[in-house]
Scaffold this motif. Sequence first.
Motif, PDB file in Angstrom:
ATOM      1  N   PRO A  96       0.737  -1.271  -0.025  1.00 17.78           N
ATOM      2  CA  PRO A  96       0.031  -0.082  -0.192  1.00 17.78           C
ATOM      3  C   PRO A  96       0.799   1.266  -0.148  1.00 17.78           C
ATOM      4  O   PRO A  96       1.840   1.269   0.825  1.00 17.78           O
ATOM      5  CB  PRO A  96      -0.745  -0.090   1.252  1.00 17.78           C
ATOM      6  CG  PRO A  96      -0.643  -1.519   1.720  1.00 17.78           C
ATOM      7  CD  PRO A  96       0.509  -2.054   1.214  1.00 17.78           C
ATOM      8  N   LYS A  97       0.423   2.110  -0.868  1.00 18.44           N
ATOM      9  CA  LYS A  97       1.223   3.473  -0.923  1.00 18.44           C
ATOM     10  C   LYS A  97       0.673   4.429   0.156  1.00 18.44           C
ATOM     11  O   LYS A  97      -0.132   5.317   0.031  1.00 18.44           O
ATOM     12  CB  LYS A  97       0.854   4.187  -2.234  1.00 18.44           C
ATOM     13  CG  LYS A  97       1.921   5.547  -2.433  1.00 18.44           C
ATOM     14  CD  LYS A  97       2.094   5.801  -3.957  1.00 18.44           C
ATOM     15  CE  LYS A  97       3.132   7.112  -3.936  1.00 18.44           C
ATOM     16  NZ  LYS A  97       2.989   7.449  -5.350  1.00 18.44           N
ATOM     17  N   ASP A  98       1.261   4.127   1.418  1.00 16.03           N
ATOM     18  CA  ASP A  98       0.585   4.867   2.596  1.00 16.03           C
ATOM     19  C   ASP A  98       1.801   4.994   3.538  1.00 16.03           C
ATOM     20  O   ASP A  98       2.263   4.112   4.333  1.00 16.03           O
ATOM     21  CB  ASP A  98      -0.433   4.133   3.577  1.00 16.03           C
ATOM     22  CG  ASP A  98      -0.992   4.706   4.441  1.00 16.03           C
ATOM     23  OD1 ASP A  98      -0.367   5.663   4.995  1.00 16.03           O
ATOM     24  OD2 ASP A  98      -1.862   4.119   5.244  1.00 16.03           O
ATOM     25  N   TYR A  99       2.461   6.264   3.723  1.00 13.36           N
ATOM     26  CA  TYR A  99       3.796   6.578   4.193  1.00 13.36           C
ATOM     27  C   TYR A  99       3.587   6.530   5.882  1.00 13.36           C
ATOM     28  O   TYR A  99       4.420   6.452   6.680  1.00 13.36           O
ATOM     29  CB  TYR A  99       4.378   7.785   3.865  1.00 13.36           C
ATOM     30  CG  TYR A  99       5.084   7.613   2.510  1.00 13.36           C
ATOM     31  CD1 TYR A  99       6.020   6.617   2.279  1.00 13.36           C
ATOM     32  CD2 TYR A  99       4.925   8.641   1.483  1.00 13.36           C
ATOM     33  CE1 TYR A  99       6.826   6.498   1.251  1.00 13.36           C
ATOM     34  CE2 TYR A  99       5.657   8.396   0.218  1.00 13.36           C
ATOM     35  CZ  TYR A  99       6.533   7.339   0.096  1.00 13.36           C
ATOM     36  OH  TYR A  99       7.474   7.397  -0.922  1.00 13.36           O
ATOM     37  N   ARG A 100       2.119   6.749   6.144  1.00 14.57           N
ATOM     38  CA  ARG A 100       1.954   6.627   7.631  1.00 14.57           C
ATOM     39  C   ARG A 100       2.117   5.263   8.266  1.00 14.57           C
ATOM     40  O   ARG A 100       2.877   5.088   9.232  1.00 14.57           O
ATOM     41  CB  ARG A 100       0.323   7.319   7.862  1.00 14.57           C
ATOM     42  CG  ARG A 100       0.223   7.384   9.404  1.00 14.57           C
ATOM     43  CD  ARG A 100      -1.247   7.866   9.676  1.00 14.57           C
ATOM     44  NE  ARG A 100      -2.276   6.866   9.141  1.00 14.57           N
ATOM     45  CZ  ARG A 100      -2.584   5.784  10.149  1.00 14.57           C
ATOM     46  NH1 ARG A 100      -2.213   5.613  11.144  1.00 14.57           N
ATOM     47  NH2 ARG A 100      -3.503   4.799   9.753  1.00 14.57           N
TER      48      ARG A 100
END
Length: 490
Positions: free
Chosen positions: A377-381
């Motif tokens: 997933p492209k979720d830096y959090r």
Amino acid sequence: QNFCLAMADPESAPFVKFLQGFREKLRQDPTSFLDTAGQDLPHSDASNELKYRNILPLTDTNPLITVFGPKVDRGRTPEQTQIFGERVCARTISTYPLQTLGESACRDGDPICDRYGFYLFTNRSIVVVADGCNWGERPKRAAERARNSVMGYLKEKNPKIQTVNDAKLYLLRSFNDAHNRICEKHHPDEEIGSTTLLAGISMEIEGENGGPNEWAFVCTSVGDCKAFLIKENRSIIDITMNNRAESLNATDCGGRLGPVMPDGGPDLRNLNTFVHRVAPGDMIMVMSDGIHDNLHPQSLDISPKELKLRYNTWEEASKEISVEEIASRFRVKFLQYMLGERSYTPLNILDCSIKLSEDATYTSREFMETQPGKRLPKDYRLYPGKMDHTTGLIFRVGPADFQSPISPTLNAKASVALSEERSMCVPISITMSRTADRFTIYCRTVAKGKFECLAKRSECVLTVSPRKQFIPELGEEVCGVDELSKARAE
């Protein structure tokens, strides 16, 4: 389904929780993190004021310390840190996931395509780091040829480097030589790769108007490898600031050697040479983007608003300001923040930088190991950082016999840590004697280890390393200095 069940909640990962607390601290602090009282100094290129300064001649053309790596470039067990007292240390790892399907003992991205090298002479040092572009044997060969070519060229031309301008000239020529070596085909079907490259020379120069001798660091870079100056007063300076300003996007390294242009030439968009004043006791750290990309605010899900900038997203900010300049300032501040009150020694700074890259990419690595075949997933959090081949090399500036004093700016806690590190095990001790017709080398090393001797025409390389990697038992935590994992030297 079994793989999904095996994956821990990324919200509970230590580094993700740390970033949550760090972002909250940024939001509550009325002062911008970029403007907090720190020790970073403005970048100041000294090319013009030093270009005609004479360099003190070498008293010996053979290096006293030689470091080449990585020693391990594939598999589950990473390279252990190469340490030479408080003079120089280096390490390369891969933060990519292990391949969990089948019986493979490899990681994604194997072999590691980073290469590094270092020579210490009596009053001069040469350092090189190359980062092969993409995966596979082609970029690995390109990086290896670039490193070997530049190290060999500068070693050969060392006596001819007599001014700071000479150093700039021969560094550029060494890059030309490296490009030619990369493009050589050793057999008709050989495929040629490309690589980014940074090379630098630390040298003693004559003082101004007959004053005391000084020191300078000159480096040339193409691509996205970086060099930082770390001073004894705990200030950190990005020597290669804005060297990624020409990058088209996050995946564009900005330039590289190898036949990548339509005419077979290199991509030299961001080729540049930097000159900086340094002093004995200062440290130079060179690194591939596997480290500094994990010091970028965007990859850590830190927004412009949290840095007290008036933009909602980094894409919006890039239309009006230099995001790379903001990132350069953030890298310095964040590295200082992560180092905390640790004493500034080559080993401490390298270990902190490598561990930060490992910790930042932990949830991404775990996701890909437990859910192979699924897209991250492209979720830096929840999945911060950037997985990559990761290299750092750090050395102290100064003559070969320089002994770094304990800095008076270190507090008591840091001084204790420094004294503990000074007392750590030395994997190999050397005494050399000579007669009219021969040299004799006497060695004392660890009782159980692998000892290797490589005799060359003009040098002898002795290597000692543990036969088996030390890994603490599950649930155990190392207290103090880990002498077993660090016991490797040349």
